[in-house]
Design an enzyme around this catalytic site. Sequence first.
Site, short mmCIF file in Angstrom:
data_model
loop_
_atom_site.label_atom_id
_atom_site.label_comp_id
_atom_site.label_asym_id
_atom_site.label_seq_id
_atom_site.Cartn_x
_atom_site.Cartn_y
_atom_site.Cartn_z
N TYR A 142 8.91 -0.94 4.55
CA TYR A 142 8.93 0.46 4.12
C TYR A 142 10.24 1.13 4.51
O TYR A 142 10.69 2.05 3.82
CB TYR A 142 7.79 1.24 4.80
CG TYR A 142 6.47 1.25 4.07
CD1 TYR A 142 5.80 0.06 3.82
CD2 TYR A 142 5.90 2.44 3.65
CE1 TYR A 142 4.58 0.07 3.16
CE2 TYR A 142 4.68 2.46 3.00
CZ TYR A 142 4.03 1.28 2.76
OH TYR A 142 2.81 1.29 2.11
N LYS A 189 2.13 -13.33 8.00
CA LYS A 189 2.44 -14.39 7.04
C LYS A 189 3.47 -15.29 7.72
O LYS A 189 4.60 -15.49 7.23
CB LYS A 189 2.97 -13.74 5.74
CG LYS A 189 3.13 -14.69 4.57
CD LYS A 189 1.82 -15.15 3.95
CE LYS A 189 2.09 -16.22 2.89
NZ LYS A 189 0.86 -16.85 2.38
N ASP A 221 -3.09 -13.60 3.40
CA ASP A 221 -3.85 -13.95 2.19
C ASP A 221 -5.28 -14.36 2.56
O ASP A 221 -6.25 -13.95 1.92
CB ASP A 221 -3.13 -15.04 1.37
CG ASP A 221 -2.57 -16.18 2.21
OD1 ASP A 221 -2.65 -16.11 3.46
OD2 ASP A 221 -2.04 -17.14 1.63
N ASP A 245 -1.25 -1.43 4.90
CA ASP A 245 -1.48 -0.51 3.78
C ASP A 245 -2.46 -1.16 2.79
O ASP A 245 -3.45 -0.54 2.38
CB ASP A 245 -0.14 -0.20 3.10
CG ASP A 245 -0.33 0.71 1.90
OD1 ASP A 245 -1.03 1.72 2.05
OD2 ASP A 245 0.21 0.40 0.82
N ASP A 249 -6.91 -0.35 2.16
CA ASP A 249 -7.55 0.02 0.88
C ASP A 249 -8.64 -0.99 0.54
O ASP A 249 -9.74 -0.62 0.10
CB ASP A 249 -6.53 0.03 -0.27
CG ASP A 249 -5.90 1.41 -0.48
OD1 ASP A 249 -5.74 2.13 0.52
OD2 ASP A 249 -5.58 1.75 -1.63
C1 IPM Z 1 -1.05 5.45 2.86
C2 IPM Z 1 -0.36 5.72 1.57
C3 IPM Z 1 1.13 5.85 1.81
C4 IPM Z 1 1.61 4.52 2.35
C5 IPM Z 1 1.95 6.27 0.58
C6 IPM Z 1 1.46 7.58 0.00
C7 IPM Z 1 3.42 6.35 0.87
O1 IPM Z 1 -0.66 4.75 0.61
O2 IPM Z 1 -0.96 6.28 3.78
O3 IPM Z 1 -1.70 4.39 2.98
O4 IPM Z 1 1.90 3.59 1.59
O5 IPM Z 1 1.72 4.41 3.58
MN MN Z 2 -2.10 3.25 1.28
#
Ligand code: IPM
Ligand code: MN
Length: 371
Positions: A142, A189, A221, A245, A249
Site C-alpha cells: 500500500y 506467502k 492462498d 484487507d 472481507d
Molecule cells: C479497508 C478499505 C481500505 C483499504 C480502502 C478504502 C483504501 O478497503 O479499510 O479495508 O484497502 O485499506
Molecule cells: Mn478493505
Amino acid sequence: MIKNIAVIFGDGIGPEVTQQSIKVLDNVAEKFGHQFNYNFCLMGAAAIDKTGDPLPDKTVEICLKSDAILFGAVGHPKYDNDPAAKVRPEQGLLKLRKSLQLFANIRPVTAYSSLLHLSPIKSKVLEQVDFIIYRELTGGIYFGEKKTNEEHTWAYDSCAYTREEVERIAHLAFQSAQRRKKKLTLVDKANVLETSRLWRKVVQEMASQYPDVQLNFLFVDNAAMQIILNPRQFDIILTENLFGDILSDEASVISGSLGLLPSASIGNSNAMFEPVHGSYSTAAGKDIANPLGSILSAAMMLDYFNLKEEAALVREAVSWTISHLFVTKDIDPINFYFTSTVGELICDYVSGRITGDINQENIELRKSTII
Ligand code: IPM
Ligand code: MN
C-alpha cells in the site's frame, strides 16, 4: 470521564451509520455520567468536493488533538472507474493512517447464532467461530514505491517491510492471543515473497517471548480456503496489509454480512475506529445501511478508553437486536428494519428503556420501542 472524539463521516453511507454510533455513545454517556465531545472533520470525496484535498491539514490537526477518531467510510463511484484521477478519496484515509502511525488494524470476526442460516456457509461450520485479524496497516505494498510511465504501458507497486514494522504489530497480536485461546497464525506467502520470509523469521524469533502461545504458519492462498472450510481453527490471524484487507472481507461472510464487522486501528498515541465496510454509494441516504459495523467499532473505542462495562453493554444491545432479527436489509432483504430504527433500538436497550415486550407496531413506524 471526558473524551474528545474526532468524527469523520466521510462518503456514501458513512454519515448515516456514524450518526447511529453517536446516538449510542450519547446514551452511554448519559447512563454512565461521561461526557463525549465531538469534533467533526472532513475526509474523502466529501473533502475533495469542499477543499480539493482528500485529507485537509485541519483534519489531521483535529485528529492529533483528539482522544480517538470515529470514522465512517470513504469512496465515490466517480473515482473508481477513472484510473487517471489525480486525487482519490482513498488517499485521504491512507494518508491519515500513515500520519497517525495507526499500524495495527484489528478486525474481530464473530458468528452470531441467530444469523448462521443466512450465511452461504453451512451452519455447523460456523458455530462458535470467534477470531481476530491483526492486519498491518501502514506498510507493505500500500505504501511502497509505485510508478507508471506516461503511456501507461507498465506500472509497478513495491512491497517493503522492516523488522520493526513486523515486531510492533506482532507484539500486539501475541499479547491478544495470550488473553484468548493462545493461538497465533501468521499468514504470508513465504514460498514466494522475500517480505513474507522476513515476517516469518521475525515472528518465529519472537515466539520464545510468548511460550504460552502456539504459533503456526499458513500461506495466504491456503488461509483463504481454511477461513471458509474450517474457521473454528483460528484464534488470532496476523498478516500484512494487503492480505489482511482481502481476508477480512472474505471473513465477513462468516458473520452474515460485511456490514457487521467493526475495526480498530491502533498506533502508539492515536486510535481510529471504523466499520470494515466501504462507502456503498448506491445505498447512501436511503436509511438501509447496516449501522452495526460502526456501532461495534464505537464499542471497541469504549474498550480502548477502558470503559469495559460500557463497551459490554453496547455489544449486548447489538446481540439483542440481532437475536430478535431487528436487522437491516443486507441481512434480511424481506423483513428488514431501517438504519435509524436499528440505531434507535440499540439506544433504547443501552439506556434501559427496553424492559420486556416490545411494541412491534411502533418499530415498524420507525418510532421508538417503548410500549
Ligand atoms: C479497508 C478499505 C481500505 C483499504 C480502502 C478504502 C483504501 O478497503 O479499510 O479495508 O484497502 O485499506
Ligand atoms: Mn478493505
